[in-house]
Write an enzyme that holds these catalytic residues in place. Structure first.
Site, mmCIF file in Angstrom:
data_model
loop_
_atom_site.group_PDB
_atom_site.id
_atom_site.type_symbol
_atom_site.label_atom_id
_atom_site.label_comp_id
_atom_site.label_asym_id
_atom_site.label_seq_id
_atom_site.Cartn_x
_atom_site.Cartn_y
_atom_site.Cartn_z
ATOM 1 N N ARG A 50 9.886 -19.071 46.192
ATOM 2 C CA ARG A 50 8.518 -19.671 45.809
ATOM 3 C C ARG A 50 7.471 -19.744 46.783
ATOM 4 O O ARG A 50 6.382 -19.900 46.637
ATOM 5 C CB ARG A 50 9.034 -20.991 45.321
ATOM 6 C CG ARG A 50 7.602 -21.962 44.929
ATOM 7 C CD ARG A 50 8.086 -23.173 44.033
ATOM 8 N NE ARG A 50 9.011 -23.886 44.315
ATOM 9 C CZ ARG A 50 8.963 -24.817 45.524
ATOM 10 N NH1 ARG A 50 7.678 -24.956 46.084
ATOM 11 N NH2 ARG A 50 10.029 -25.519 45.705
ATOM 12 N N TYR A 104 -13.902 -13.034 32.360
ATOM 13 C CA TYR A 104 -12.725 -13.235 31.420
ATOM 14 C C TYR A 104 -12.555 -14.248 30.761
ATOM 15 O O TYR A 104 -12.744 -15.459 31.379
ATOM 16 C CB TYR A 104 -11.705 -12.591 32.004
ATOM 17 C CG TYR A 104 -10.273 -12.632 31.597
ATOM 18 C CD1 TYR A 104 -9.834 -11.974 30.568
ATOM 19 C CD2 TYR A 104 -9.465 -13.693 31.956
ATOM 20 C CE1 TYR A 104 -8.763 -12.172 30.001
ATOM 21 C CE2 TYR A 104 -8.025 -14.066 31.504
ATOM 22 C CZ TYR A 104 -7.849 -13.103 30.443
ATOM 23 O OH TYR A 104 -6.648 -13.412 29.705
HETATM 24 N N1 PLP Z 1 -9.350 -11.191 35.266
HETATM 25 C C1 PLP Z 1 -9.908 -10.198 34.293
HETATM 26 C C2 PLP Z 1 -11.065 -9.480 34.587
HETATM 27 C C3 PLP Z 1 -9.053 -9.930 33.181
HETATM 28 O O1 PLP Z 1 -9.356 -9.106 32.418
HETATM 29 C C4 PLP Z 1 -7.775 -10.745 33.167
HETATM 30 C C5 PLP Z 1 -6.854 -10.590 31.847
HETATM 31 O O2 PLP Z 1 -6.943 -9.721 30.957
HETATM 32 C C6 PLP Z 1 -7.314 -11.657 34.063
HETATM 33 C C7 PLP Z 1 -8.084 -11.861 35.115
HETATM 34 C C8 PLP Z 1 -6.071 -12.651 33.961
HETATM 35 O O3 PLP Z 1 -5.212 -11.984 34.470
HETATM 36 P P1 PLP Z 1 -3.728 -12.146 33.982
HETATM 37 O O4 PLP Z 1 -3.623 -11.642 32.479
HETATM 38 O O5 PLP Z 1 -2.787 -11.234 34.793
HETATM 39 O O6 PLP Z 1 -3.159 -13.433 33.992
#
Ligand code: PLP
Length: 385
Positions: A50, A104
């Site tokens: 961890r 996102y």
């Molecule tokens: N950042 C971007 C640009 C993404 O497209 C995504 C997921 O699609 C993430 C972060 C989040 O990543 P994860 O799905 O690995 O948690």
């Protein structure tokens, strides 16, 4: 020496243990949750999975730091684990965050709901409108958060402006470099403080793990690691091994995807059934000149809308043979999705509309199939929508 190498050599060798463990050419997997105590000083140094310090973590951290040109790196159990842990480490009750409005969906939702619950306020701004940033600035503003290529509209923001603004106002600059990867863009070289990744995507590249990473100054990465030790979102050693292996082919994969996506984007743009294509490599993209100046390649992601709207998009999904209808991106298989139903489903419809993400928008993540086969498949499909 490692840092003087070209990216292709770094991808293969950076972070390799010296001497090699039992002579192993490929990094062995240390699938052990705990390790013999050898006098470690404090809680965060105990040799326990961890605490992200197995030999697999150490090797991977070194490789990622070199690839992004940062002092140190930390991996986490997903992109969201890296993003949420980083933000919770940097910000506390009463702090304020500036963030680009089109992020996102998971990141946007985390900022809007979870950060608000711990007393961190976020203002979502247009990261292309320098004038507007000062108006949102408060004495409590600590950081500015953007993405290199926005997902799913593939906009290229005023990233130099963000860095300058952060320097002028003593803010931390954070950038999610998932969609560009260090093959196409290296944010630390352009002045960003922290680079984040969903390593689930291009860095690993094989759609078989979820993982995240953050890269930056050593002191800052240690703080984020301490937060991760508490929140518990460490990456498993086997996933570290897979990510380390996936990274070795990153440059080959991304360059193929850059080239293939450009050809597919040009084909789609020339097709009468297509209303609009979003791809920064196209001359028609409003930020094409900026993208060419800053980026070594335009990436493997594109999005488009059909003249027939949502019914046509649904027929497209039902008819296309090669792309798999699945969320996520950056793997070897071409994937297609409607962001309104997957990556951006967490956003209120009104917010999606404001960001320009229509229900009919189709996002394609180009894989490693032959470009000719993809174009032939899209051509056949578009005749039937
Ligand atoms: N950042 C971007 C640009 C993404 O497209 C995504 C997921 O699609 C993430 C972060 C989040 O990543 P994860 O799905 O690995 O948690």
């Amino acid at each position: 020496m490692t840092r003087a190498w070209r990216l292709e050599t770094q991808l293969i060798h950076a972070g390799d243990p010296h001497p090699r463990i039992a002579g192993a050419v490929s990094m062995p997997i240390f699938q052990s949750s705990t390790f013999e105590y050898t006098g470690e000083g404090g809680y965060h140094d105990v040799r326990y999975m961890r605490c992200s310090n197995t030999p697999n973590h150490v090797a991977l951290h070194q490789k990622l730091a070199v690839l992004e040109g940062g002092e140190a790196a930390l991996v986490a159990a997903s992109g969201m684990a890296a993003i949420s842990t980083t933000l919770l480490s940097l910000l506390g009750h009463g702090d304020h965050l500036l963030a680009h409005r089109s992020l996102y969906g998971g990141t946007f939702d985390f900022m809007r709901k979870d950060l608000a619950k711990v007393g961190v306020e976020c203002t979502f701004v247009d990261a292309d409108d320098r004038q507007s940033w000062s108006k949102s600035l408060r004495p409590t503003t600590r950081a500015f958060y953007v993405e290199t290529l926005t997902n799913p509209l593939l906009d290229v923001l005023d990233l130099d402006g963000v860095v300058e603004f952060c320097r002028a106002h003593r803010l931390m600059s954070l950038i999610d470099n998932t969609c560009a990867t260090p093959v196409n863009f290296r944010p630390i070289e352009r002045g960003f403080d922290l680079v984040l990744h969903s390593a689930t995507k291009y860095l690993n590249g094989h759609s078989d793990i979820v993982a995240g990473a953050v890269v930056g100054k050593a002191e800052r990465i240690v703080e984020i690691k301490h937060k991760l030790d508490h929140l518990g979102g460490a990456l498993d050693a086997h996933a570290c091994f897979l990510l380390q292996r996936g990274l070795k082919t990153l440059a080959l994969r991304v360059r193929h995807q850059n080239e293939s996506a450009l050809q597919v984007a040009r084909f789609l743009e020339s097709h009468p059934a297509v209303a609009r294509v979003n791809y920064p490599g196209l001359d028609s993209h409003p930020r094409h000149a900026r993208a060419r100046e800053w980026m070594r390649g335009m990436g493997g992601l594109l999005s488009f809308e059909l003249k027939g709207g949502l019914p046509a998009a649904e027929r497209f999904f039902a008819t296309a043979e090669i792309p798999i209808n699945a969320p996520s991106l950056g793997g070897t298989e071409t994937l297609m999705t409607r962001p309104a139903t997957t990556s951006h489903a967490g956003l209120p419809p009104e917010e999606r509309r404001k960001q320009g993400i229509s229900d009919a928008l189709i996002r394609i993540s180009i894989g490693l199939e032959a470009t000719e086969d993809l174009i032939a498949d899209f051509g056949r499909t578009l005749e039937r929508v």
